[in-house]
Design an enzyme around this catalytic site. Structure first.
Site, PDB file in Angstrom:
ATOM      1  N   SER A  39       0.831  -1.205   0.000  1.00 45.19           N
ATOM      2  CA  SER A  39       0.000   0.000   0.000  1.00 45.19           C
ATOM      3  C   SER A  39       0.861   1.249   0.000  1.00 45.19           C
ATOM      4  O   SER A  39       1.976   1.259   0.548  1.00 45.19           O
ATOM      5  CB  SER A  39      -0.886  -0.008   1.254  1.00 45.19           C
ATOM      6  OG  SER A  39      -1.508   1.239   1.453  1.00 45.19           O
ATOM      7  N   TYR A  88      -1.704   0.032  10.393  1.00 49.28           N
ATOM      8  CA  TYR A  88      -1.948  -0.602   9.090  1.00 49.28           C
ATOM      9  C   TYR A  88      -0.746  -0.418   8.165  1.00 49.28           C
ATOM     10  O   TYR A  88      -0.230  -1.376   7.586  1.00 49.28           O
ATOM     11  CB  TYR A  88      -3.208  -0.025   8.437  1.00 49.28           C
ATOM     12  CG  TYR A  88      -3.323  -0.396   6.981  1.00 49.28           C
ATOM     13  CD1 TYR A  88      -3.575  -1.709   6.607  1.00 49.28           C
ATOM     14  CD2 TYR A  88      -3.146   0.560   5.976  1.00 49.28           C
ATOM     15  CE1 TYR A  88      -3.657  -2.061   5.260  1.00 49.28           C
ATOM     16  CE2 TYR A  88      -3.233   0.219   4.639  1.00 49.28           C
ATOM     17  CZ  TYR A  88      -3.484  -1.088   4.286  1.00 49.28           C
ATOM     18  OH  TYR A  88      -3.548  -1.440   2.955  1.00 49.28           O
ATOM     19  N   LYS A 104       2.042  -3.253   6.570  1.00 51.57           N
ATOM     20  CA  LYS A 104       2.350  -3.434   5.154  1.00 51.57           C
ATOM     21  C   LYS A 104       3.853  -3.302   4.888  1.00 51.57           C
ATOM     22  O   LYS A 104       4.428  -4.048   4.092  1.00 51.57           O
ATOM     23  CB  LYS A 104       1.551  -2.435   4.312  1.00 51.57           C
ATOM     24  CG  LYS A 104       0.088  -2.788   4.177  1.00 51.57           C
ATOM     25  CD  LYS A 104      -0.095  -4.148   3.526  1.00 51.57           C
ATOM     26  CE  LYS A 104      -1.540  -4.525   3.329  1.00 51.57           C
ATOM     27  NZ  LYS A 104      -1.698  -5.858   2.706  1.00 51.57           N
TER      28      LYS A 104
END
Length: 324
Positions: free
Chosen positions: A117, A141, A145
């Site tokens: 991402s 988050y 990643k």
């Protein structure tokens, strides 16, 4: 031989399944259906229902379906939720990846595509982001990643697995209404949800140093993103063991949130200006992908524009919500 697509019953995953099947690849899906829907998948695509945390299930699926490569999309992905529930995000996104890679190594799988991402970049100091831009994620988050990229590349080098990490930018649109994003975690369906409730689209901050004061982002059609996965998978079949590739997947063009809101209003028929709310902490003014490396290494160029993203997304959202 098959490709295992984890999270293949999700919004992005179902488009990857559709694209890879259309290109003649055999695919099998592993999905716990926590956010995915089995109805997104063709009847002839095998669905293994379960989690990447289940090592026994992974071992069985990899063996029974003759898996030669993995496209790993299964993950938790809501930024705000990750701030409130970091342990759940690390458990799912990092520990789950570790379990999956253990199974991949044991099964002798030699190609691995990882869904990353643009969140790994955090607030970049430059508005156009290359793969060499420093990674400073702002949320658990984004951290998971980035840690996932490190783990994928390290495992690939150690065990002779060719790997590709695809850093997605803002994904929207659909190829067919039944595959559309029906949730409200991304900006386009968030706008739809407010309009369906009779409220104006909400913009967070209108005093940024951009032409119209709102944030500028790179929006990529989910069908183009699915094409990038196919190209990455094909690239890995020709790569040497242990080779790794990390690329941005976007359009290289920016659109402001105000421009997006105006386009959504045109498509939906909503009359009236958007509502401007306070800025959200950590939102950078401009984040647009540099896409030269994806073009050079994969032959990837996004072909679809923002109007197609919004109109196709709206048709799918309406169908999912009773034809509003």
């Amino acid at each position: 031989m098959s490709w295992l697509i984890t999270g293949g019953a999700g919004y992005i995953g179902a488009h990857v399944v559709e694209t890879m099947r259309a290109a003649g690849e055999r695919v099998v899906v592993l999905d716990d259906l926590s956010s995915g829907r089995a109805g997104r998948l063709p009847a002839d695509v095998p669905l293994v229902r379960g989690s990447v945390l289940d090592r026994d299930l992974l071992d069985t699926a990899l063996a029974e379906h003759g898996v030669r490569g993995v496209v790993h999309l299964a993950a938790k992905k809501q930024v705000a939720e990750s701030v409130a529930e970091p342990l759940a995000y690390y458990r799912s996104n990092v520990h789950g990846l570790t379990v999956l890679l253990d199974a991949v190594v044991a099964a002798g799988v030699r190609e691995f595509v990882f869904s990353s991402s643009a969140a790994v970049y955090g607030t970049p100091e430059t508005g156009t982001v290359t793969e060499d831009t420093p990674c400073r994620p702002l949320s658990p988050y984004g951290e998971t990643k980035l840690a996932g990229e490190w783990l994928v590349r390290a495992a690939g080098r150690a065990h002779g697995i060719a790997t590709a990490c695809l850093r997605y930018f803002n994904v929207a649109g659909a190829t067919r209404p039944e595959l559309a994003d029906a949730g409200a975690a991304n900006v386009v369906p968030m706008f739809f949800e407010r309009i369906a409730a009779g409220r104006p689209p909400e913009i967070f901050g209108a005093d940024y140093p951009t032409p119209d004061g709102t944030c500028v982002r790179d929006y990529v059609h989910v069908a183009d993103l699915a094409d990038a996965h196919l190209l990455a998978a094909r690239h890995l079949t020709e790569a040497a063991p242990g080779d790794d590739l990390t690329v941005n997947v976007g359009t290289g063009r920016g659109a402001s949130v105000r421009e997006l809101a105006a386009l959504v209003a045109d498509v939906t028929g909503f009359a009236g200006p958007p509502r401007v709310a306070d800025r959200r902490p950590g939102d950078p003014a401009r984040v647009v992908a540099s896409v030269e490396l994806a073009r050079e290494r994969l032959g990837f160029t996004a072909r679809r524009g923002l109007p197609d993203m919004v109109s196709s997304a709206w048709e799918g959202w309406r169908r999912a919500h009773g034809g509003l």
